[in-house]
Design an enzyme around this catalytic site. Structure first.
Site, PDB file in Angstrom:
ATOM      1  N   TYR A 163     -14.349   1.725  19.672  1.00  0.00           N
ATOM      2  CA  TYR A 163     -14.192   0.779  20.770  1.00  0.00           C
ATOM      3  C   TYR A 163     -15.516   0.041  20.874  1.00  0.00           C
ATOM      4  CZ  TYR A 163     -12.570  -1.435  24.958  1.00  0.00           C
ATOM      5  OH  TYR A 163     -12.142  -2.383  25.844  1.00  0.00           O
ATOM      6  N   SER A 167     -12.504  -3.031  14.996  1.00  0.00           N
ATOM      7  CA  SER A 167     -12.606  -4.256  14.192  1.00  0.00           C
ATOM      8  C   SER A 167     -11.269  -5.004  14.149  1.00  0.00           C
ATOM      9  CB  SER A 167     -13.082  -3.932  12.776  1.00  0.00           C
ATOM     10  OG  SER A 167     -12.238  -2.976  12.184  1.00  0.00           O
ATOM     11  N   TYR A 168     -10.180  -4.311  14.454  1.00  0.00           N
ATOM     12  CA  TYR A 168      -8.877  -4.957  14.574  1.00  0.00           C
ATOM     13  C   TYR A 168      -8.094  -4.247  15.677  1.00  0.00           C
ATOM     14  CZ  TYR A 168      -7.515  -1.171  11.331  1.00  0.00           C
ATOM     15  OH  TYR A 168      -7.322   0.045  10.733  1.00  0.00           O
ATOM     16  N   TYR A 169      -7.249  -5.006  16.369  1.00  0.00           N
ATOM     17  CA  TYR A 169      -6.557  -4.498  17.544  1.00  0.00           C
ATOM     18  C   TYR A 169      -5.145  -4.018  17.233  1.00  0.00           C
ATOM     19  CZ  TYR A 169     -10.603  -6.129  19.995  1.00  0.00           C
ATOM     20  OH  TYR A 169     -11.897  -6.304  20.404  1.00  0.00           O
ATOM     21  N   HIS A 170      -5.088  -2.986  16.433  1.00  0.00           N
ATOM     22  CA  HIS A 170      -3.894  -2.183  16.221  1.00  0.00           C
ATOM     23  C   HIS A 170      -4.435  -0.765  16.203  1.00  0.00           C
ATOM     24  CE1 HIS A 170       0.219  -1.377  14.713  1.00  0.00           C
ATOM     25  NE2 HIS A 170      -0.395  -0.241  14.411  1.00  0.00           N
ATOM     26  N   HIS A 174      -5.755   2.759  15.674  1.00  0.00           N
ATOM     27  CA  HIS A 174      -5.939   3.558  14.474  1.00  0.00           C
ATOM     28  C   HIS A 174      -7.017   4.606  14.719  1.00  0.00           C
ATOM     29  CE1 HIS A 174      -8.719   0.154  14.266  1.00  0.00           C
ATOM     30  NE2 HIS A 174      -9.502   0.885  13.502  1.00  0.00           N
ATOM     31  N   VAL A 175      -6.962   5.662  13.934  1.00  0.00           N
ATOM     32  CA  VAL A 175      -7.933   6.753  14.016  1.00  0.00           C
ATOM     33  C   VAL A 175      -8.608   6.888  12.658  1.00  0.00           C
ATOM     34  CG1 VAL A 175      -8.237   9.243  14.402  1.00  0.00           C
ATOM     35  CG2 VAL A 175      -6.563   7.965  15.777  1.00  0.00           C
ATOM     36  N   HIS A 176      -9.931   6.957  12.667  1.00  0.00           N
ATOM     37  CA  HIS A 176     -10.715   7.153  11.451  1.00  0.00           C
ATOM     38  C   HIS A 176     -10.814   8.650  11.170  1.00  0.00           C
ATOM     39  CE1 HIS A 176     -12.155   2.948  11.467  1.00  0.00           C
ATOM     40  NE2 HIS A 176     -11.961   3.090  12.769  1.00  0.00           N
ATOM     41  N   GLU A 198       0.800  -1.239   0.000  1.00  0.00           N
ATOM     42  CA  GLU A 198       0.000   0.000   0.000  1.00  0.00           C
ATOM     43  C   GLU A 198       0.829   1.284   0.000  1.00  0.00           C
ATOM     44  OE1 GLU A 198      -3.365  -0.385  -0.264  1.00  0.00           O
ATOM     45  OE2 GLU A 198      -3.159  -2.550  -0.028  1.00  0.00           O
TER      46      GLU A 198
END
Length: 189
Positions: free
Chosen positions: A117, A120-123, A125-127, A37
């Protein structure tokens, strides 16, 4: 709705997160390590990268959807944030605003930044989405925590003692297909 107390977090949620298969976040690792990516990255630093979310078509500004992925593998969710992370979160906010202004001419206030919280995945991240978007399932109360609010809560955190997100009861929706659903339902009974 689930009311996750600090005790429930420690006894059910944290072990679930710890046991979460690394293969489920390998795609994030590949991005952060420069293996995939790279042509999509809009901003990169030693602390985080910003790139379009895979759900966005990369053209329609009204549905703009970016994600900031942090390099710190020790931050897996909102519960891991501490006062020391304020500079990181403020940098994500600042660089996110700058990217959308430079690339899409959207000024301050034109984007909404939030943290899920449960994610969907546990790393961590900010949307980063267009503030005019409505009806996105992930922006619902009980799942999305505005970045500005998270920063504010961390700013009033005391220097000593347990961190804000360690002490908070977090209330959120949890679908019956989520890996935590049964254990959290049983604990609530």
């Amino acid at each position: 709705m689930v009311r996750e107390t600090p005790d429930l977090y420690g006894s059910i949620v944290k072990p679930y997160i710890t046991a979460f298969p690394k293969s489920r976040t390998q795609w994030v690792e590949n991005i952060l390590l420069g293996l995939s990516e790279q042509d999509k990255i809009l901003f990169s630093s030693s602390d985080f990268v910003i790139l379009p979310d895979m759900k966005w078509d990369r053209r329609t500004t009204s549905s703009l959807y970016l994600v900031a992925l942090v390099q710190d593998r020790g931050i897996r969710s909102l519960r891991d944030l501490r006062k020391q992370h304020i500079p990181l979160l403020k940098a994500i906010k600042s660089k996110g605003e700058r990217v959308v202004e430079e690339k899409w001419a959207l000024g301050k206030g034109a984007v909404r930044m939030y943290i899920h919280y449960q994610p969907s995945y546990y790393h961590f991240h900010v949307h980063i989405v267009n503030a005019n978007q409505v009806g996105m399932i992930g922006m619902a109360v009980g799942q999305a925590h505005l970045l500005d609010d998270v920063i504010s809560l961390l700013e009033i955190e005391s220097e000593n003692g347990p961190a804000t997100f360690e002490r908070m009861v977090l209330t959120y929706g949890l679908g019956d297909q989520h890996g935590l659903f049964e254990a959290m339902q049983a604990a609530s009974a």
